[in-house]
Design a protein around this motif. Sequence first.
Motif, PDB file in Angstrom:
ATOM      1  N   LEU A 137       0.864  -0.529  -0.217  1.00 41.21           N
ATOM      2  CA  LEU A 137      -0.052   0.011   0.197  1.00 41.21           C
ATOM      3  C   LEU A 137       0.995   1.021   0.056  1.00 41.21           C
ATOM      4  N   ALA A 138       2.189   1.281   1.316  1.00 37.53           N
ATOM      5  CA  ALA A 138       3.063   3.111   0.627  1.00 37.53           C
ATOM      6  C   ALA A 138       2.935   2.840  -0.502  1.00 37.53           C
ATOM      7  N   LEU A 139       3.907   1.459  -1.455  1.00 36.72           N
ATOM      8  CA  LEU A 139       3.836   1.490  -2.261  1.00 36.72           C
ATOM      9  C   LEU A 139       3.409   2.437  -3.687  1.00 36.72           C
ATOM     10  N   VAL A 140       2.175   1.913  -3.255  1.00 37.57           N
ATOM     11  CA  VAL A 140       1.356   2.307  -4.073  1.00 37.57           C
ATOM     12  C   VAL A 140       1.325   3.952  -4.443  1.00 37.57           C
ATOM     13  N   LEU A 141       1.075   3.927  -2.738  1.00 43.82           N
ATOM     14  CA  LEU A 141       0.839   5.024  -2.700  1.00 43.82           C
ATOM     15  C   LEU A 141       1.888   6.313  -3.572  1.00 43.82           C
ATOM     16  N   ALA A 142       3.430   5.748  -3.034  1.00 43.91           N
ATOM     17  CA  ALA A 142       4.347   6.111  -3.452  1.00 43.91           C
ATOM     18  C   ALA A 142       4.275   7.170  -4.719  1.00 43.91           C
ATOM     19  N   ASP A 143       3.964   6.182  -5.437  1.00 44.64           N
ATOM     20  CA  ASP A 143       4.258   6.206  -6.707  1.00 44.64           C
ATOM     21  C   ASP A 143       2.715   6.838  -7.123  1.00 44.64           C
ATOM     22  N   VAL A 144       1.581   7.049  -6.894  1.00 46.91           N
ATOM     23  CA  VAL A 144       0.063   7.798  -6.484  1.00 46.91           C
ATOM     24  C   VAL A 144       0.720   9.385  -6.789  1.00 46.91           C
ATOM     25  N   LEU A 145       1.626   9.390  -5.488  1.00 45.42           N
ATOM     26  CA  LEU A 145       1.816  10.636  -5.349  1.00 45.42           C
ATOM     27  C   LEU A 145       3.258  11.381  -5.905  1.00 45.42           C
ATOM     28  N   HIS A 146       4.006  10.304  -6.971  1.00 44.02           N
ATOM     29  CA  HIS A 146       5.084  10.761  -7.573  1.00 44.02           C
ATOM     30  C   HIS A 146       5.689  11.143  -6.294  1.00 44.02           C
ATOM     31  N   ILE A 147       6.456  10.294  -5.166  1.00 42.39           N
ATOM     32  CA  ILE A 147       7.108  10.663  -4.709  1.00 42.39           C
ATOM     33  C   ILE A 147       8.569   9.871  -5.798  1.00 42.39           C
ATOM     34  N   GLU A 148       9.707  10.415  -5.267  1.00 41.01           N
ATOM     35  CA  GLU A 148      11.290   9.539  -5.682  1.00 41.01           C
ATOM     36  C   GLU A 148      11.788   8.777  -5.343  1.00 41.01           C
ATOM     37  N   TYR A 149      12.047   8.598  -3.922  1.00 41.18           N
ATOM     38  CA  TYR A 149      12.402   7.503  -3.048  1.00 41.18           C
ATOM     39  C   TYR A 149      11.002   7.272  -2.449  1.00 41.18           C
ATOM     40  N   GLY A 150      10.792   6.226  -3.231  1.00 39.16           N
ATOM     41  CA  GLY A 150       9.211   5.593  -2.850  1.00 39.16           C
ATOM     42  C   GLY A 150       9.660   4.172  -1.482  1.00 39.16           C
ATOM     43  N   TYR A 151      10.321   3.783  -1.926  1.00 41.00           N
ATOM     44  CA  TYR A 151      10.953   3.607  -0.624  1.00 41.00           C
ATOM     45  C   TYR A 151      11.104   3.041   0.240  1.00 41.00           C
ATOM     46  N   TRP A 152      11.452   4.600   0.927  1.00 41.08           N
ATOM     47  CA  TRP A 152      11.306   4.914   2.389  1.00 41.08           C
ATOM     48  C   TRP A 152       9.819   4.815   2.575  1.00 41.08           C
ATOM     49  N   ALA A 153       9.029   4.960   1.702  1.00 42.67           N
ATOM     50  CA  ALA A 153       7.852   5.242   2.496  1.00 42.67           C
ATOM     51  C   ALA A 153       7.783   3.729   2.599  1.00 42.67           C
ATOM     52  N   VAL A 154       8.169   2.976   2.219  1.00 43.89           N
ATOM     53  CA  VAL A 154       7.771   0.880   2.285  1.00 43.89           C
ATOM     54  C   VAL A 154       8.405   0.970   3.689  1.00 43.89           C
ATOM     55  N   ILE A 155       9.617   0.793   3.923  1.00 43.92           N
ATOM     56  CA  ILE A 155      11.254   1.002   4.996  1.00 43.92           C
ATOM     57  C   ILE A 155      10.101   1.699   6.175  1.00 43.92           C
ATOM     58  N   SER A 156       8.996   2.985   6.301  1.00 43.46           N
ATOM     59  CA  SER A 156       9.094   3.090   7.234  1.00 43.46           C
ATOM     60  C   SER A 156       7.560   2.134   7.679  1.00 43.46           C
ATOM     61  N   ALA A 157       7.323   1.823   6.514  1.00 47.26           N
ATOM     62  CA  ALA A 157       5.578   0.865   6.782  1.00 47.26           C
ATOM     63  C   ALA A 157       5.902  -0.394   7.749  1.00 47.26           C
ATOM     64  N   VAL A 158       6.733  -1.100   6.723  1.00 51.45           N
ATOM     65  CA  VAL A 158       7.498  -2.332   7.743  1.00 51.45           C
ATOM     66  C   VAL A 158       8.240  -1.955   8.883  1.00 51.45           C
ATOM     67  N   ILE A 159       8.772  -1.139   9.691  1.00 49.26           N
ATOM     68  CA  ILE A 159       8.842  -0.464  10.614  1.00 49.26           C
ATOM     69  C   ILE A 159       8.123  -0.012  12.018  1.00 49.26           C
ATOM     70  N   ALA A 160       7.155   0.377  10.745  1.00 47.06           N
ATOM     71  CA  ALA A 160       6.105   0.975  11.801  1.00 47.06           C
ATOM     72  C   ALA A 160       4.911   0.003  12.269  1.00 47.06           C
ATOM     73  N   MET A 161       4.368  -1.248  11.477  1.00 50.11           N
ATOM     74  CA  MET A 161       4.156  -1.896  11.916  1.00 50.11           C
ATOM     75  C   MET A 161       4.551  -2.944  13.413  1.00 50.11           C
ATOM     76  N   GLN A 162       3.006  -3.371  13.822  1.00 52.44           N
ATOM     77  CA  GLN A 162       3.236  -3.682  15.185  1.00 52.44           C
ATOM     78  C   GLN A 162       2.280  -4.648  15.748  1.00 52.44           C
ATOM     79  N   MET A 163       2.894  -5.325  16.593  1.00 55.33           N
ATOM     80  CA  MET A 163       1.380  -6.675  16.710  1.00 55.33           C
ATOM     81  C   MET A 163       0.419  -5.950  16.991  1.00 55.33           C
ATOM     82  N   ASN A 164      -0.188  -5.138  17.728  1.00 53.72           N
ATOM     83  CA  ASN A 164      -0.875  -4.546  18.267  1.00 53.72           C
ATOM     84  C   ASN A 164      -1.061  -3.058  18.465  1.00 53.72           C
ATOM     85  N   VAL A 165      -1.945  -3.035  18.228  1.00 54.45           N
ATOM     86  CA  VAL A 165      -2.157  -1.695  18.009  1.00 54.45           C
ATOM     87  C   VAL A 165      -1.812  -0.073  18.911  1.00 54.45           C
ATOM     88  N   ALA A 166      -1.926  -0.577  20.113  1.00 53.35           N
ATOM     89  CA  ALA A 166      -1.106   0.120  21.122  1.00 53.35           C
ATOM     90  C   ALA A 166       0.143   0.080  20.516  1.00 53.35           C
TER      91      ALA A 166
END
Lengths: 352, 46
Positions: free
Chosen positions: A26-55
């Motif tokens: 989803l982050a990769l697609v959104l970065a592509d839609v927004l024409h962000i040059e270094y979209g992989y940073w968005a992917v990295i951020s998404a992976v890092i921010a994902m945790q097991m629970n909401v808190a």
Amino acid sequence: MRRPTLADISPAHIRHGVKTGIAAVLALVLADVLHIEYGYWAVISAVIAMQMNVADAIEMCLYRFIGTVMGAVMGVVAIMVFPDTPVWNGVSVFVTTGLCAFLTRWDPRYRMAAITVSIVILASAGHAGRIDVGLFRVLEIAVGVGCAFVVTVTLWPVRAAVGLRRDLAAQAENCAHYLVTLVDRFLARQTHVPADLLDPLVRATPRNREQLSKVRRHESLIYFYDNQPLDTLSTVVERTTDHLRVMLRSLNACDADGYDILMDAELRALAETVARTLRRMAATTTGVTGARSGNAAPGWLAALGERLRRRGRDGAAPAGPCARPGPPSASTLPCSPSSTPSTTRCANWPKT
Amino acid sequence: MLTQFYAFYYALRQLAEDVKVLAARMAGEEDDHRDHLNLGPGDATP
């Protein structure tokens, strides 16, 4: 170290893997839609921010996003202050990262800021429009963090409050079990118990506090919680564990094969009433939010109050000096060995 | 020896008091006799 087997794979971990994958795409697609040059940073951020629970996910999203904003601001300031030469870029990295490292003493988010400021300064070196690099960094991180947050909250959300409630209920059950066990052993001529009997409960206490704090600070931002039942149940488990530890130490400090206790029935009844109350409290905290059941005056609470009043009215003379010595070989305590059951009192009992 | 008997009994008694107060709080009642800050610690020394 034990090798993991298929039995170790839980549905929760499979769901977490699927969610992380979806957030990354989803982050990769959104970065592509927004024409962000270094979209992989968005992917990295998404992976890092994902945790097991909401808190945990909210905590990580806030940590990463706020840290990135702070780092980007510092990077932009450094770009404006220092000339774009290799030497001055080195100086600006030294100053900004050193400052961030120093500031982590007060706020751990400066660790994230140090990473961002380094990227902003070094990735933009030798390029025109260096400040835009800093702003795009924030946008990339925002996209990644936003995707992680949306996926965490909408797709099989795992609330920390639910896990905490389940853990606390199980611990309250264990407290009730250990209480009955300790009193039984005490009444069985002070039979000793393993010194580490309560260790699981003792270890759980700081974990409970940490989870409760996360639920209060983070999950409560997006879910409506009445935190008091969870808070109270956590206090119950903590308090009960404290008292059980005293009871365990006292029991194990007694001479084994000691005394029959005259007030056997009363102490057993009190312990069972408390144990029943603990179990009811665990069961009463219902639902994902730990909401109260709404019963104004539960009968079990009245029963405990009555039991305590009765103990107080009886003079609160407990087990020790009114104990009936065991077999002749056992040592005797300073009370009448010929005392008859529980109504007998020793002269030296303190009144409570 | 006596001290251990006392300590065990008072810990049990204190536990019952604390559970009563906290159960009342959970049920939405306030106990006028005990404030939550006064909940006794684990120390049950008489």
